[in-house]
Design a protein around this motif. Sequence first.
Motif, short mmCIF file in Angstrom:
data_model
loop_
_atom_site.label_atom_id
_atom_site.label_comp_id
_atom_site.label_asym_id
_atom_site.label_seq_id
_atom_site.Cartn_x
_atom_site.Cartn_y
_atom_site.Cartn_z
N VAL A 80 0.87 -1.17 0.00
CA VAL A 80 0.00 0.00 0.00
C VAL A 80 0.91 1.22 0.00
O VAL A 80 1.81 1.35 0.83
N CYS A 81 0.70 2.09 -0.97
CA CYS A 81 1.50 3.31 -1.12
C CYS A 81 0.66 4.48 -0.64
O CYS A 81 -0.46 4.68 -1.12
N TYR A 82 1.21 5.25 0.30
CA TYR A 82 0.45 6.35 0.89
C TYR A 82 1.34 7.58 1.00
O TYR A 82 2.56 7.52 0.75
N ASN A 83 0.75 8.72 1.33
CA ASN A 83 1.54 9.92 1.57
C ASN A 83 1.01 10.62 2.82
O ASN A 83 -0.04 10.26 3.34
N PHE A 84 1.75 11.62 3.30
CA PHE A 84 1.33 12.34 4.49
C PHE A 84 1.20 13.84 4.23
O PHE A 84 1.51 14.67 5.08
N MET A 85 0.72 14.17 3.02
CA MET A 85 0.43 15.56 2.68
C MET A 85 -0.95 15.92 3.21
O MET A 85 -1.96 15.46 2.68
N ALA A 86 -1.00 16.71 4.25
CA ALA A 86 -2.27 17.01 4.91
C ALA A 86 -3.07 18.04 4.13
O ALA A 86 -2.60 19.14 3.86
N GLY A 87 -4.28 17.67 3.75
CA GLY A 87 -5.23 18.61 3.19
C GLY A 87 -5.11 18.91 1.72
O GLY A 87 -6.01 19.54 1.15
N THR A 88 -4.01 18.47 1.06
CA THR A 88 -3.87 18.85 -0.35
C THR A 88 -3.50 17.69 -1.27
O THR A 88 -3.90 17.68 -2.42
N ASP A 89 -2.74 16.73 -0.82
CA ASP A 89 -2.15 15.71 -1.67
C ASP A 89 -1.23 16.40 -2.68
O ASP A 89 -0.75 17.50 -2.44
N TRP A 90 -0.95 15.76 -3.84
CA TRP A 90 -0.03 16.38 -4.80
C TRP A 90 -0.74 17.49 -5.56
O TRP A 90 -1.92 17.37 -5.89
N VAL A 91 -0.04 18.58 -5.77
CA VAL A 91 -0.65 19.76 -6.38
C VAL A 91 0.20 20.27 -7.54
O VAL A 91 1.41 20.09 -7.58
N ARG A 92 -0.46 20.94 -8.47
CA ARG A 92 0.20 21.60 -9.58
C ARG A 92 -0.50 22.95 -9.83
O ARG A 92 -1.69 23.10 -9.53
N THR A 93 0.24 23.89 -10.41
CA THR A 93 -0.34 25.18 -10.77
C THR A 93 -0.61 25.27 -12.27
O THR A 93 -1.26 26.20 -12.73
N LYS A 94 -0.11 24.29 -13.02
CA LYS A 94 -0.35 24.27 -14.47
C LYS A 94 -0.51 22.82 -14.92
O LYS A 94 0.28 21.95 -14.54
N LEU A 95 -1.55 22.59 -15.72
CA LEU A 95 -1.84 21.23 -16.18
C LEU A 95 -1.57 21.05 -17.66
O LEU A 95 -1.74 19.94 -18.19
N ASP A 96 -1.17 22.13 -18.35
CA ASP A 96 -0.99 22.06 -19.80
C ASP A 96 0.31 22.69 -20.27
O ASP A 96 0.37 23.34 -21.31
N ALA A 97 1.39 22.53 -19.46
CA ALA A 97 2.71 22.95 -19.93
C ALA A 97 3.09 22.09 -21.13
O ALA A 97 2.63 20.95 -21.27
N ARG A 98 3.93 22.65 -22.02
CA ARG A 98 4.27 21.95 -23.26
C ARG A 98 5.63 21.27 -23.15
O ARG A 98 6.61 21.87 -22.74
N GLU A 99 5.65 20.00 -23.53
CA GLU A 99 6.90 19.25 -23.61
C GLU A 99 7.18 18.97 -25.07
O GLU A 99 6.61 19.60 -25.96
N ARG A 100 8.06 18.01 -25.33
CA ARG A 100 8.48 17.68 -26.70
C ARG A 100 7.29 17.46 -27.63
O ARG A 100 6.35 16.73 -27.29
N GLY A 101 7.32 18.11 -28.77
CA GLY A 101 6.26 17.93 -29.76
C GLY A 101 4.92 18.48 -29.34
O GLY A 101 3.90 18.19 -29.96
N GLY A 102 4.90 19.30 -28.28
CA GLY A 102 3.64 19.87 -27.81
C GLY A 102 2.87 18.98 -26.86
O GLY A 102 1.72 19.30 -26.51
N ALA A 103 3.46 17.86 -26.43
CA ALA A 103 2.79 17.01 -25.44
C ALA A 103 2.54 17.80 -24.16
O ALA A 103 3.32 18.68 -23.80
#
Length: 321
Positions: free
Chosen positions: A93-116
């Motif tokens: 079982v894989c868990y984390n101890f980030m209280a109240g947020t879990d993993w977060v990002r401020t951008k979901l559509d940054a561009r990588e190789r070839g526009g991915a």
Amino acid sequence: MQLTSVVTPFTDENLTMLAQIGVTHVTIRYPGRGRERLQALCDQVAGQGLKIAAIEGYLPIENIKLGNERFDAEIAEMKTLLRDMQAVGIPFVCYNFMAGTDWVRTKLDARERGGALVTGFDVDEAEQAVSLSETTRDQVSSPITAEELWINLERFLTELVPVAEECGVTLAMHPDDPPLETFMGKARIMNCVENFERLVQLVPSPANAICFCQGTFAEMGVDIPETIRRLGPHIRYVHFRDIKGTRERFVETFHDNGPTDMYAAVQAYQEIGFTGPIRPDHVPQLVGEEAGEPGYTMLGRLHAFGYLQGLIEAARKAGNS
């Protein structure tokens, strides 16, 4: 090493595709109470010649992290889950101890190789941060200190590690992502190598282990192969990925397009004798999958597995020469 994958969406077609490319294990999100739910998923996966390696995500531990009045109820649910995992044969079982947020990002559509499309984070835009976990996305809670988190974590481990040992299940802690000191008024404690060393000493046991998420440790600015060797036998589960940047400001990358020496990382896993689940994580969204779940679409995962398989074979041959 056990080639392991998330499956999104969780369909027989995707399970078959993973089996075809050489994947042997999958991870699942916690499906809720009831052993029959786990058994049904095990049966579905076995029907495609695969096994479930781990449960990660959607775990009933958000109130445990906060140490509130729901702590005991969630501990009881987690103990039941561990016993159910023993019954159906799921070892991690894989868990984390980030209280109240879990993993977060401020951008979901940054561009990588070839526009991915890839996800990114900028601490200066933290007010725009999006939690990418369903269990915390709408959670509102008061601030919490590092001292309180360590107390709650020790209580959690003291309660669960003995049960995990009895059940033959390993608890693997994932780093904070991003590994900041605090985020949105809440401290973060799994944010440096020294704190992972502290973690495994809180309740020493083979059942109290580490999920080595390469991307998150890269965010910490550490040398990845050296840190793999340093944490050595405590690493029981691996998330294989990379980033460009620092903990305050970074973007995800293709697995072959980041700054980490991924071949040296695989060599380090072999040196420490790691034979557990290793899964490519947070893959770019390729053309046609732009509307998919950020980091968890399937086409980019195919590329990642081919790259990882090549690295493992090369490292194995180099070690035998």
